[in-house]
Design a protein around this motif. Structure first.
Motif, short mmCIF file in Angstrom:
data_model
loop_
_atom_site.label_atom_id
_atom_site.label_comp_id
_atom_site.label_asym_id
_atom_site.label_seq_id
_atom_site.Cartn_x
_atom_site.Cartn_y
_atom_site.Cartn_z
N LEU A 312 0.83 -1.20 0.00
CA LEU A 312 0.00 0.00 0.00
C LEU A 312 0.87 1.25 0.00
N ILE A 313 1.88 1.28 0.86
CA ILE A 313 2.77 2.45 0.91
C ILE A 313 3.48 2.63 -0.43
N LYS A 314 3.93 1.53 -1.02
CA LYS A 314 4.58 1.62 -2.33
C LYS A 314 3.63 2.18 -3.39
N GLU A 315 2.39 1.70 -3.37
CA GLU A 315 1.42 2.19 -4.36
C GLU A 315 1.14 3.67 -4.16
N LEU A 316 1.01 4.09 -2.91
CA LEU A 316 0.77 5.50 -2.62
C LEU A 316 1.96 6.37 -3.05
N GLN A 317 3.15 5.79 -3.07
CA GLN A 317 4.35 6.52 -3.49
C GLN A 317 4.65 6.37 -4.97
N GLY A 318 3.74 5.68 -5.68
CA GLY A 318 3.90 5.54 -7.13
C GLY A 318 4.82 4.42 -7.55
N GLN A 319 5.20 3.55 -6.63
CA GLN A 319 6.07 2.42 -6.96
C GLN A 319 5.24 1.20 -7.35
N THR A 320 5.88 0.28 -8.06
CA THR A 320 5.15 -0.92 -8.52
C THR A 320 5.89 -2.22 -8.18
N ASP A 321 7.00 -2.13 -7.46
CA ASP A 321 7.76 -3.34 -7.11
C ASP A 321 7.16 -3.98 -5.86
N PHE A 322 5.96 -4.54 -6.02
CA PHE A 322 5.22 -5.09 -4.90
C PHE A 322 5.81 -6.40 -4.40
N GLU A 323 5.52 -6.69 -3.13
CA GLU A 323 6.00 -7.91 -2.48
C GLU A 323 4.84 -8.89 -2.30
N THR A 324 5.13 -10.16 -2.47
CA THR A 324 4.14 -11.16 -2.13
C THR A 324 4.44 -11.67 -0.72
N PHE A 325 3.69 -12.62 -0.24
CA PHE A 325 3.91 -13.15 1.11
C PHE A 325 4.20 -14.65 1.04
N LYS A 326 4.90 -15.13 2.03
CA LYS A 326 5.28 -16.54 2.09
C LYS A 326 4.11 -17.38 2.58
N HIS A 327 3.89 -18.50 1.93
CA HIS A 327 2.88 -19.44 2.40
C HIS A 327 3.55 -20.39 3.39
N GLU A 328 3.12 -20.32 4.62
CA GLU A 328 3.76 -21.09 5.68
C GLU A 328 2.75 -21.36 6.79
N LEU A 329 2.51 -22.61 7.06
CA LEU A 329 1.57 -22.99 8.11
C LEU A 329 2.38 -23.44 9.32
N VAL A 330 2.23 -22.75 10.43
CA VAL A 330 2.96 -23.11 11.65
C VAL A 330 1.97 -23.16 12.81
N CYS A 331 1.95 -24.27 13.52
CA CYS A 331 1.07 -24.35 14.69
C CYS A 331 1.62 -25.34 15.70
N ILE A 332 1.20 -25.16 16.94
CA ILE A 332 1.45 -26.14 17.99
C ILE A 332 0.10 -26.64 18.46
N ILE A 333 -0.17 -27.91 18.23
CA ILE A 333 -1.41 -28.50 18.74
C ILE A 333 -1.17 -28.85 20.21
N ASP A 334 -1.84 -28.11 21.08
CA ASP A 334 -1.59 -28.21 22.52
C ASP A 334 -2.57 -29.19 23.17
N THR A 335 -2.09 -29.93 24.16
CA THR A 335 -2.94 -30.90 24.87
C THR A 335 -3.12 -30.56 26.34
N LEU A 336 -2.75 -29.36 26.74
CA LEU A 336 -2.70 -28.88 28.13
C LEU A 336 -1.40 -29.25 28.83
N SER A 337 -0.80 -30.36 28.43
CA SER A 337 0.44 -30.79 29.08
C SER A 337 1.59 -30.90 28.09
N HIS A 338 1.28 -31.17 26.83
CA HIS A 338 2.28 -31.35 25.79
C HIS A 338 1.86 -30.56 24.54
N GLY A 339 2.74 -30.51 23.57
CA GLY A 339 2.42 -29.83 22.32
C GLY A 339 3.03 -30.57 21.15
N VAL A 340 2.33 -30.54 20.01
CA VAL A 340 2.82 -31.15 18.78
C VAL A 340 3.11 -30.02 17.80
N LEU A 341 4.37 -29.83 17.44
CA LEU A 341 4.74 -28.78 16.50
C LEU A 341 4.56 -29.27 15.07
#
Length: 374
Positions: A312-341
């Motif tokens: 958005l800032i780049k577009e407002l400044q007249g620039q066009t070299d836009f960035e994409t975002f990384k697809h990355e799924l990260v979670c910890i499934i918690d069990t109250l006592s342990h976690g699965v990364l």
């Protein structure tokens, strides 16, 4: 320039920080119904008293003051004029650039869904689960989730696995697990596959080890006060927790803003809203191109918000070299006592076995993350 951001969730707050960093002198206006953030990932700990409601509520007054933000308490009803006008119940507000981060909405179309508690709706839902569990002396607890068939990414399965394993752990700690049946239900024959091909078998192995019954592979038909109904079976349940699939924010439903087939705001790989200028979307509100395993989670909302703010800032400044975002799924499934990364990227999935350290890491991350907003 006046940049408007809709919402006070993960994507919105990250967008505020990034926008201020990119443009120190910009006027930033935030429009949302409440000047409060709810840390949804820790709702899983309310039934076990590991967290209380006030632990998860963050008053954003100090954060807004530090970021020099103008806050408007209002509910959005539409966005028009190529994104330059935001319509609300408190009037119309103009902007030079807009980031939509107002969150998604659960699809509550199944008959009898009012008989099920939807945990991620917020603190009252988690407190209701605690209250119901405290009063129960035995019976059947049914826990499941669905999806949006027209928007595969628009589901929240991870938290339901956490409520499932967390309630099992809680009842064992209370030495009354033997008085309860726990049933997990899902329309997919192998739920959790978007986390990685090997994840469903590992999760189902955990369920069998904990004597959790499974009702899988049948389309949901609905609920009654004490019953779960699918095309393949129906079974009695004294407590039903169900997370339906998600769609776009309520205000977008009757708006002319571009939407995906599943009802989310349609964006490109740069988080630009289709057909609008200087208008971006981040988080649960949006539908983005990418792999079929992409997820609706706080981590992805943060990554999308960073890209949206920069572009958005780049577009407002007249620039066009836009960035994409990384697809990355990260979670910890918690069990109250342990976690699965679990971490999934384009290269594959990493899944670590349950360990105490991951449970502690999830609790540490909560405190670290929230410090920046208190």
């Amino acid at each position: 320039m006046n940049i408007t951001i809709l919402g006070t969730g993960f994507a919105a707050l990250t967008a505020i920080k990034q926008t201020r960093k990119q443009s120190p002198n910009a006027k930033i206006t935030v429009i949302a119904p409440s000047k409060e953030m709810i840390y949804l990932p820790s709702l899983i700990w309310i039934p076990a008293n590991l967290r209380r409601s006030d632990d998860l509520r963050v008053d954003l007054t100090n954060f807004f003051n530090r970021q020099t933000v103008e806050y408007i308490e209002a509910t959005v009803s539409d966005v028009s004029n190529q994104g330059r006008t935001v319509h609300t119940d408190q009037g119309d507000f103009e902007n030079d650039g807009l980031i939509i981060a107002s969150g998604g909405r659960f699809i509550k179309k199944l008959p009898g869904i009012e008989h099920a508690i939807t945990p991620c709706e917020g603190i009252p839902a988690a407190e209701k689960i605690k209250e119901r569990l405290d009063k129960m002396t035995g019976g059947t607890i049914a826990i499941g989730f669905g999806g949006n068939p027209k928007e595969p990414s628009a589901m929240r399965g991870g938290p339901m696995f956490e409520f499932l394993f967390g309630i099992d752990t809680l009842l064992r700690k209370q030495k009354r697990r033997d008085k309860f049946n726990i049933v997990f239900f899902n329309p997919a024959p192998k739920p959790g596959k978007r986390l990685g091909d090997k994840v469903p078998d590992a999760v189902m192995k955990m369920m069998r080890k904990k004597d959790i019954k499974m009702e899988l592979g049948h389309k949901m038909l609905g609920f009654e006060a004490n019953k779960v109904m699918t095309e393949g079976s129906e079974f009695e349940a004294d407590l039903i927790l169900f997370m339906p699939g998600m769609t776009g924010p309520a205000w977008s439903q009757n708006s002319d803003i571009a939407k995906s087939e599943g009802g989310l705001i349609k964006a490109n790989e740069f988080c630009q809203v289709e057909g609008m200028e200087k208008t971006y979307v981040a988080g649960d509100s949006g539908s983005y191109p990418g792999p079929d395993w992409q997820a609706k989670q706080a981590h992805m909302a943060d990554l999308q918000a960073i890209a949206a703010s920069h572009n958005l800032i780049k577009e407002l400044q007249g620039q066009t070299d836009f960035e994409t975002f990384k697809h990355e799924l990260v979670c910890i499934i918690d069990t109250l006592s342990h976690g699965v990364l679990i971490k999934r990227t384009e290269k594959g999935t990493l899944m670590l076995p349950p360990c105490r350290l991951m449970h502690l890491a999830k609790r540490f991350f909560e405190g670290w993350y929230l410090r920046q907003y208190r």
